[in-house]
Design an enzyme around this catalytic site. Structure first.
Site, short mmCIF file in Angstrom:
data_model
loop_
_atom_site.label_atom_id
_atom_site.label_comp_id
_atom_site.label_asym_id
_atom_site.label_seq_id
_atom_site.Cartn_x
_atom_site.Cartn_y
_atom_site.Cartn_z
N HIS A 66 -8.12 -1.62 6.80
CA HIS A 66 -8.76 -0.87 5.76
C HIS A 66 -7.89 -0.07 4.46
CE1 HIS A 66 -12.49 -0.30 8.23
NE2 HIS A 66 -11.78 -0.23 9.16
N HIS A 91 -0.98 6.41 3.75
CA HIS A 91 -1.62 5.03 3.56
C HIS A 91 -2.33 5.40 2.03
CE1 HIS A 91 -4.74 8.06 5.30
NE2 HIS A 91 -5.71 7.54 3.90
N HIS A 93 -5.31 4.25 -1.00
CA HIS A 93 -6.57 3.82 -1.46
C HIS A 93 -6.51 3.44 -2.79
CE1 HIS A 93 -8.53 5.84 2.05
NE2 HIS A 93 -7.56 6.99 1.80
N HIS A 117 -2.36 9.07 0.55
CA HIS A 117 -2.42 10.25 1.56
C HIS A 117 -1.54 10.34 2.77
CE1 HIS A 117 -7.40 9.93 0.62
NE2 HIS A 117 -6.56 10.79 -0.30
N THR A 198 -11.71 10.79 4.97
CA THR A 198 -12.64 10.08 3.99
C THR A 198 -13.07 8.84 4.48
OG1 THR A 198 -11.00 8.84 2.97
CG2 THR A 198 -11.41 11.30 2.05
N THR A 199 -12.86 8.45 5.79
CA THR A 199 -13.22 7.30 6.39
C THR A 199 -13.94 7.72 7.71
OG1 THR A 199 -11.21 7.16 7.55
CG2 THR A 199 -11.28 5.96 5.62
N1 LIG Z 1 -8.23 8.99 3.92
S1 LIG Z 1 -7.98 10.18 5.14
O1 LIG Z 1 -6.49 10.73 4.84
O2 LIG Z 1 -9.01 10.96 5.35
C1 LIG Z 1 -7.57 9.21 6.70
C2 LIG Z 1 -7.06 9.85 7.67
C3 LIG Z 1 -6.78 9.18 8.94
C4 LIG Z 1 -6.30 9.65 9.99
C5 LIG Z 1 -5.01 9.06 10.41
C6 LIG Z 1 -4.49 9.65 11.61
C7 LIG Z 1 -5.05 10.64 12.26
C8 LIG Z 1 -6.38 11.10 11.90
C9 LIG Z 1 -6.84 10.66 10.92
C10 LIG Z 1 -7.19 7.75 8.86
C11 LIG Z 1 -7.89 7.05 8.00
C12 LIG Z 1 -8.12 5.69 7.94
C13 LIG Z 1 -7.60 4.97 6.99
C14 LIG Z 1 -8.17 3.45 6.91
C15 LIG Z 1 -8.45 3.02 8.21
C16 LIG Z 1 -8.82 3.78 9.01
C17 LIG Z 1 -8.54 5.17 9.03
C18 LIG Z 1 -8.01 8.02 6.62
ZN LIG Z 2 -6.96 8.33 2.83
#
Ligand SMILES: NS(=O)(=O)c1cc(-c2ccccc2)cc(-c2ccccc2)c1
Ligand SMILES: [Zn+2]
Length: 263
Positions: A66, A91, A93, A117, A198-199
């Site tokens: 993702h 990561h 977006h 983020h 947001t995911t």
């Molecule tokens: N966009 S976000 O910041 O809210 C976000 C936080 C975390 C997250 C990461 C570690 C612990 C807990 C939450 C994981 C993702 C994510 C993005 C792409 C695919 C799967 C998950 C995205």
């Molecule tokens: Zn994110």
């Protein structure tokens, strides 16, 4: 968990089928309406510890299907919040090479090219990020808006390795660098609100900080980000390009959106 996407039958309007919080309250991202902001003088400049990593260290850069995810060492943390929030990962977006607008947060309806983020968890209260992820004071995410402009040499510290993680679940080790360089100069000017991942699973567990000043990347860098990766595994017959991996803004309802600056 169940598979989810940004478009099609498993797209964001269907996330709540398998992930009930995605249909709940306090959802992120939001459209930040600058006329509705409340200035809060208690919002201190963000203070970061141990962000200046040395090139002798290595970080894991991965494709999780993702997004592009860079692991961050636990010695990095935010020290200006009521409790210590320890870094976990960063990561991004983004949009697509034809439509270079893919930020999650928008400002007065304006969508930026991309958004970064930096995910942290409350290590004063929880032993690890998995336990923290669904707690109301569990996570703090720093959001950096990205627009197309000057070349960004710091982003290239990980972007130049992206062809090693073209497919889902691929990982490479990259030399660490000063993560502070990914953030805007002004850490004292930001928006603040209570929101969610947001995911999926969209836990309402995130203290959001979105910096007012965007950073830039070049059009070439954006195109690399938007065209290099696939959401599918290498051996899959139908490759699924990874782009436009942003959730649409949600209503703020009666949530207060604070800002750390006047005007
Ligand atoms: N966009 S976000 O910041 O809210 C976000 C936080 C975390 C997250 C990461 C570690 C612990 C807990 C939450 C994981 C993702 C994510 C993005 C792409 C695919 C799967 C998950 C995205
Ligand atoms: Zn994110």
């Amino acid at each position: 968990g169940a598979k989810w996407t940004y478009t099609g039958p498993h797209g964001e309007h269907h996330w709540s089928m398998h992930y009930p919080f995605c249909g709940g309250s306090f959802q992120s991202p939001i459209d930040i309406q600058t006329r509705q902001l409340s200035f809060d003088p208690s919002l201190r400049p963000i203070e970061l510890q141990n962000y200046n990593l040395s090139a002798n260290e290595q970080l894991t850069l991965g494709n999780n299907g993702h997004s592009v995810v860079l692991s961050l060492p636990r010695k990095m943390y935010i020290s200006s919040l009521p409790q210590r929030y320890t870094a976990a990962q960063l990561h991004l977006h983004w949009g697509s090479s034809h439509l270079p607008s893919g930020s999650e947060h928008t400002i007065n309806g304006h969508q930026f090219a991309a958004e970064m983020h930096l995910v942290h968890f409350n290590s004063d209260r929880y032993p690890n990020i998995s336990i923290a992820a669904d707690k109301s004071d569990g996570l703090a995410v720093l959001g950096v808006l990205i627009e197309i402009g000057e070349y960004n040499p710091v982003v290239d510290h990980f972007l130049k390795y992206i062809n090693g993680i073209k497919y889902r679940d691929q990982k490479v080790q990259v030399p660490a660098f000063n993560i502070r360089g990914l953030l805007p100069t002004r850490l004292d000017e930001y928006y603040r609100y209570d929101g969610s991942l947001t995911t999926p699973p969209c836990y309402p567990s995130v203290l959001w900080t979105v910096f007012k000043t965007p950073v830039t990347i070049s059009l070439k860098q954006f195109r690399t980000l938007a065209t290099a990766m696939y959401s599918s595994h290498q051996q899959e017959t139908v490759p699924v390009p990874m782009n436009s991996n942003f959730r649409k803004p949600h209503y703020t309802d009666n949530r207060l959106v604070l800002c750390s600056f006047k005007r």
